[in-house]
Design an enzyme around this catalytic site. Structure first.
Site, PDB file in Angstrom:
ATOM      1  N   ASP A 195      -0.202  -6.036   0.363  1.00  0.00           N
ATOM      2  CA  ASP A 195      -1.572  -6.326  -0.432  1.00  0.00           C
ATOM      3  C   ASP A 195      -1.057  -7.681  -0.992  1.00  0.00           C
ATOM      4  OD1 ASP A 195      -3.124  -4.265   0.396  1.00  0.00           O
ATOM      5  OD2 ASP A 195      -2.107  -2.955  -1.053  1.00  0.00           O
ATOM      6  N   CYS A 250       0.837  -1.290   0.191  1.00  0.00           N
ATOM      7  CA  CYS A 250       0.105  -0.010   0.172  1.00  0.00           C
ATOM      8  C   CYS A 250       0.990   1.145  -0.158  1.00  0.00           C
ATOM      9  CB  CYS A 250      -1.055   0.091   1.233  1.00  0.00           C
ATOM     10  SG  CYS A 250      -1.818   1.629   1.357  1.00  0.00           S
TER      11      CYS A 250
END
Length: 173
Positions: A66, A59
């Site tokens: 992620d 992120c």
């Protein structure tokens, strides 16, 4: 398999990662690791699909990881992406900070530039963060092959994707 159907050394030139046990795994975004080989059947419109289930990026705001399953499909033209180089390339996103949508567009654009395919699509099935799942889908038709049926195909794929996403939501409830 007869000799005329086997690949020769000239056709494999530039494929250096496959069979190499000393590969370097870059932790920083690196499209330079991508390699191609010659498509022996450019007259045919066939689809090649990759299912990469260990995609990781960061992120850009929080630096948290992620995770996603990435599907890459394309109709090849003259060149095709070599799968081990694709694995190394996708791994290079591990410390890359970008939003899900950006990562999918970067992958689409890098592969499009690398291969010049007739058609390409990238779909990211990201795991939920904060209770929300994001499933970015991007596709592109090569203007050199912009036949009406191929443009219709691209539109149909987008519509199919939308119905798939609705199905994912129903499965979770």
């Amino acid at each position: 398999m007869t000799k005329e159907h086997s690949r020769n050394q000239e056709e494999l030139e530039g494929v250096t990662h496959l069979g190499n046990q000393n590969n370097h795994y870059s932790y920083d975004y690196s499209p330079d690791v991508l390699e191609t080989f010659i498509n022996k059947h450019p007259e045919n419109d066939y689809i090649v699909t990759f299912d990469a289930y260990e995609f990781t990026s960061l992120c850009p705001m929080t630096g948290q990881p992620d995770f996603a399953k990435i599907f890459i499909s394309y109709i090849p033209n003259e060149r095709m992406v070599e799968s081990k180089s694709l694995k190394l390339y996708l791994f290079s996103f591990r410390n890359h900070g970008d939003f899900h949508e950006d990562c999918m567009n970067i992958i689409l654009n890098d592969l499009y530039e690398l291969m010049n395919p007739k058609y390409i699509e990238v779909f990211g099935l990201f795991t939920p963060r904060g209770g929300i799942s994001i499933y970015p889908f991007v596709n592109k038709v090569n203007p050199e092959f912009e036949a009406a049926d191929r443009l219709d195909f691209a539109k149909q794929r987008k519509l199919q994707f939308l119905s798939q996403v609705q199905g994912f939501g129903r499965q979770i409830r």
